[in-house]
Design a protein around this motif. Structure first.
Motif, PDB file in Angstrom:
ATOM      1  N   LYS A 236       0.632  -1.221   0.188  1.00 13.79           N
ATOM      2  CA  LYS A 236      -0.111   0.020  -0.032  1.00 13.79           C
ATOM      3  C   LYS A 236       0.902   1.547   0.027  1.00 13.79           C
ATOM      4  O   LYS A 236       0.469   2.178  -0.470  1.00 13.79           O
ATOM      5  CB  LYS A 236      -0.975   0.077   1.225  1.00 13.79           C
ATOM      6  N   VAL A 237       1.819   1.197   0.713  1.00 10.98           N
ATOM      7  CA  VAL A 237       2.756   2.172   0.644  1.00 10.98           C
ATOM      8  C   VAL A 237       3.562   2.466  -0.667  1.00 10.98           C
ATOM      9  O   VAL A 237       3.755   3.775  -1.083  1.00 10.98           O
ATOM     10  CB  VAL A 237       3.974   2.126   1.929  1.00 10.98           C
ATOM     11  N   ALA A 238       3.759   1.397  -1.129  1.00 13.22           N
ATOM     12  CA  ALA A 238       4.497   1.569  -2.749  1.00 13.22           C
ATOM     13  C   ALA A 238       3.442   1.971  -3.601  1.00 13.22           C
ATOM     14  O   ALA A 238       3.895   3.026  -4.590  1.00 13.22           O
ATOM     15  CB  ALA A 238       4.878   0.278  -2.930  1.00 13.22           C
ATOM     16  N   VAL A 239       2.148   1.669  -3.557  1.00 11.19           N
ATOM     17  CA  VAL A 239       1.167   2.172  -4.495  1.00 11.19           C
ATOM     18  C   VAL A 239       0.813   3.478  -4.174  1.00 11.19           C
ATOM     19  O   VAL A 239       0.985   4.462  -5.282  1.00 11.19           O
ATOM     20  CB  VAL A 239      -0.102   1.403  -4.280  1.00 11.19           C
ATOM     21  N   ALA A 240       0.773   4.111  -3.017  1.00  9.76           N
ATOM     22  CA  ALA A 240       0.943   5.665  -2.853  1.00  9.76           C
ATOM     23  C   ALA A 240       2.029   6.255  -3.145  1.00  9.76           C
ATOM     24  O   ALA A 240       1.879   7.636  -3.634  1.00  9.76           O
ATOM     25  CB  ALA A 240       0.493   5.761  -1.171  1.00  9.76           C
ATOM     26  N   SER A 241       3.036   5.556  -3.123  1.00  9.36           N
ATOM     27  CA  SER A 241       4.413   6.415  -3.692  1.00  9.36           C
ATOM     28  C   SER A 241       4.185   6.661  -5.232  1.00  9.36           C
ATOM     29  O   SER A 241       4.763   7.736  -5.607  1.00  9.36           O
ATOM     30  CB  SER A 241       5.732   5.793  -3.326  1.00  9.36           C
ATOM     31  N   VAL A 242       3.746   5.771  -5.866  1.00  9.33           N
ATOM     32  CA  VAL A 242       3.623   5.914  -7.373  1.00  9.33           C
ATOM     33  C   VAL A 242       3.007   7.010  -7.766  1.00  9.33           C
ATOM     34  O   VAL A 242       3.203   7.781  -8.574  1.00  9.33           O
ATOM     35  CB  VAL A 242       2.681   4.723  -7.848  1.00  9.33           C
ATOM     36  N   MET A 243       2.006   7.681  -6.633  1.00 17.74           N
ATOM     37  CA  MET A 243       0.982   8.906  -6.951  1.00 17.74           C
ATOM     38  C   MET A 243       1.993  10.055  -6.988  1.00 17.74           C
ATOM     39  O   MET A 243       1.839  10.801  -7.918  1.00 17.74           O
ATOM     40  CB  MET A 243      -0.106   8.837  -6.123  1.00 17.74           C
ATOM     41  N   TYR A 244       3.074  10.139  -6.151  1.00 20.63           N
ATOM     42  CA  TYR A 244       3.718  11.479  -6.007  1.00 20.63           C
ATOM     43  C   TYR A 244       4.880  11.569  -6.858  1.00 20.63           C
ATOM     44  O   TYR A 244       5.462  12.363  -7.247  1.00 20.63           O
ATOM     45  CB  TYR A 244       3.965  11.885  -4.748  1.00 20.63           C
ATOM     46  N   SER A 245       5.476   9.953  -7.300  1.00 23.19           N
ATOM     47  CA  SER A 245       6.740  10.161  -7.860  1.00 23.19           C
ATOM     48  C   SER A 245       6.517   9.674  -9.476  1.00 23.19           C
ATOM     49  O   SER A 245       7.420   9.887 -10.170  1.00 23.19           O
ATOM     50  CB  SER A 245       7.670   8.936  -7.131  1.00 23.19           C
ATOM     51  N   VAL A 246       5.284   9.322  -9.801  1.00 20.95           N
ATOM     52  CA  VAL A 246       5.075   8.936 -11.255  1.00 20.95           C
ATOM     53  C   VAL A 246       3.932   9.544 -11.516  1.00 20.95           C
ATOM     54  O   VAL A 246       3.701  10.441 -12.805  1.00 20.95           O
ATOM     55  CB  VAL A 246       4.894   7.327 -11.515  1.00 20.95           C
ATOM     56  N   ALA A 247       3.048   9.520 -11.038  1.00 25.31           N
ATOM     57  CA  ALA A 247       1.416  10.078 -11.650  1.00 25.31           C
ATOM     58  C   ALA A 247       1.482  11.290 -11.624  1.00 25.31           C
ATOM     59  O   ALA A 247       0.872  12.034 -12.677  1.00 25.31           O
ATOM     60  CB  ALA A 247       0.279   9.500 -10.812  1.00 25.31           C
ATOM     61  N   THR A 248       1.830  12.309 -10.473  1.00 23.43           N
ATOM     62  CA  THR A 248       1.739  13.548 -10.766  1.00 23.43           C
ATOM     63  C   THR A 248       2.713  14.226 -11.848  1.00 23.43           C
ATOM     64  O   THR A 248       2.414  15.116 -12.672  1.00 23.43           O
ATOM     65  CB  THR A 248       2.495  14.006  -9.333  1.00 23.43           C
ATOM     66  N   GLN A 249       3.891  13.725 -11.871  1.00 24.62           N
ATOM     67  CA  GLN A 249       4.771  14.124 -13.257  1.00 24.62           C
ATOM     68  C   GLN A 249       4.057  13.767 -14.592  1.00 24.62           C
ATOM     69  O   GLN A 249       4.275  14.505 -15.513  1.00 24.62           O
ATOM     70  CB  GLN A 249       6.262  13.305 -13.186  1.00 24.62           C
ATOM     71  N   MET A 250       3.231  12.628 -14.617  1.00 24.32           N
ATOM     72  CA  MET A 250       2.513  12.389 -15.953  1.00 24.32           C
ATOM     73  C   MET A 250       1.422  13.390 -16.223  1.00 24.32           C
ATOM     74  O   MET A 250       1.203  13.823 -17.503  1.00 24.32           O
ATOM     75  CB  MET A 250       2.100  10.994 -15.688  1.00 24.32           C
ATOM     76  N   LEU A 251       0.770  13.694 -15.225  1.00 24.76           N
ATOM     77  CA  LEU A 251      -0.475  14.639 -15.190  1.00 24.76           C
ATOM     78  C   LEU A 251       0.022  16.099 -15.428  1.00 24.76           C
ATOM     79  O   LEU A 251      -1.060  16.744 -15.623  1.00 24.76           O
ATOM     80  CB  LEU A 251      -1.648  14.241 -14.028  1.00 24.76           C
ATOM     81  N   ASN A 252       0.918  16.472 -14.762  1.00 25.17           N
ATOM     82  CA  ASN A 252       1.413  18.054 -14.803  1.00 25.17           C
ATOM     83  C   ASN A 252       1.127  18.768 -16.349  1.00 25.17           C
ATOM     84  O   ASN A 252       0.580  19.738 -16.416  1.00 25.17           O
ATOM     85  CB  ASN A 252       2.715  18.164 -14.149  1.00 25.17           C
ATOM     86  N   PRO A 253       1.889  17.968 -17.296  1.00 29.29           N
ATOM     87  CA  PRO A 253       1.744  18.631 -18.570  1.00 29.29           C
ATOM     88  C   PRO A 253       0.037  18.900 -19.011  1.00 29.29           C
ATOM     89  O   PRO A 253      -0.224  19.869 -19.740  1.00 29.29           O
ATOM     90  CB  PRO A 253       2.528  17.622 -19.378  1.00 29.29           C
TER      91      PRO A 253
END
Length: 293
Positions: A236-253
């Motif tokens: 669950k911690v790893a899944v949460a980390s995906v959000m700030y380290s991967v998903a955020t960078q993908m959605l910003n543009p």
């Protein structure tokens, strides 16, 4: 997700650099944020993809500490840049007549360099402290990258000081920029309330994208913190980390381009330039082929 994040952020950098209308402090900070997003996601995902492809999930001690340092540096820089962008919007809306004087090019560069200096110090502090820890052999990190909190938990030596520094210094590096963002937007809201309907729409449209990115980054960051405290499940911690380290960078543009007319126009011009460039290459290539025949 990695390809979308890299290509999307690269397009923003190219669009800002190629369009003279976007050579303003707001888009200067945006291009720096996009470059930082590329660096942050590149710290973790390529290594993970290599491990998956090679069916080998190992990482060296040096590689792990390098990853810890890189993630901390670019994560802290993201927080600082978001605070700088909030200050830029505050000056633009609350002091529009003095905007060009306050946000001059030298001051903008100084703000970025100061953010880089603070984030580098933060990363080096934790990395140098981690060097003093001793680890047993054949350790397994329950994560898809070397996150500082997970690495500290695996130490065989006393790691109390490291844990205190993680929460104390991390709280300062994350909390001070967040406080600056909140204070900036409190002033912005009071200024906007005194504007006309047209002025309100223009002000909120210029701040909307930044607020979405701030909410996404800090929301997912706090999600990781809460999930690590509440649950003992590494998954669950790893899944949460995906959000700030991967998903955020993908959605910003997407957030910045879909809500910004100037960015849409710049991307159309960039698309036309790239299409013309590729067409010239095709014509030259076919011409060389005809000559060789």
């Amino acid at each position: 997700m990695y390809l979308v994040a890299v290509i999307g952020n690269l397009l923003i950098i190219l669009a800002v650099s190629s369009d003279s209308h976007l050579h303003t402090p707001m888009y200067f900070f945006l291009s720096n944020l996009s470059f930082n997003d590329i660096c942050l996601i590149t710290c973790t995902v390529p290594k993970m993809l290599v491990n998956i492809g090679a069916q080998d999930q190992s990482i060296s001690y040096t590689g792990c500490l390098s990853q810890v340092c890189s993630v901390l540096a670019f994560g802290s820089l993201e927080s600082c840049l978001l605070a700088v962008m909030a200050y830029d919007r505050y000056v633009a809306i609350c002091h529009p007549l003095r905007y060009t004087v306050i946000m001059n090019p030298q001051f903008c560069v100084l703000l970025v360099l100061l953010s880089l200096f603070i984030s580098t110090l933060h990363a080096l502090l934790h990395t140098l402290m981690a060097l003093h820890l001793s680890f047993c052999t054949d350790l397994e990190i329950p994560h898809f990258f070397c996150e500082l909190a997970q690495v500290i938990k695996l130490a065989c030596s006393d790691s109390l000081l490291n844990s205190i520094l993680v929460y104390l210094v991390g709280g300062l590096v994350g909390g001070i920029p967040l406080s600056g963002i909140i204070i900036s937007y409190i002033h912005i809201v009071f200024s906007v309330l005194r504007m006309s309907s047209r002025g309100k729409y223009k002000a909120f449209s210029s701040c909307g994208s930044h607020l979405c990115v701030v909410s996404l980054f800090y929301g997912t960051g706090f999600g990781v913190y809460i999930s690590s405290v509440v649950t003992d499940s590494p998954r669950k911690v790893a899944v949460a980390s995906v959000m700030y380290s991967v998903a955020t960078q993908m959605l910003n543009p997407f957030i910045y381009t879909l809500r910004n007319r100037n960015m849409k126009k710049a991307l159309r011009r960039l698309n036309y330039m790239l299409h013309s460039f590729l067409s010239c290459i095709v014509v030259l290539h076919s011409g060389f082929q005809n000559k060789s025949k």
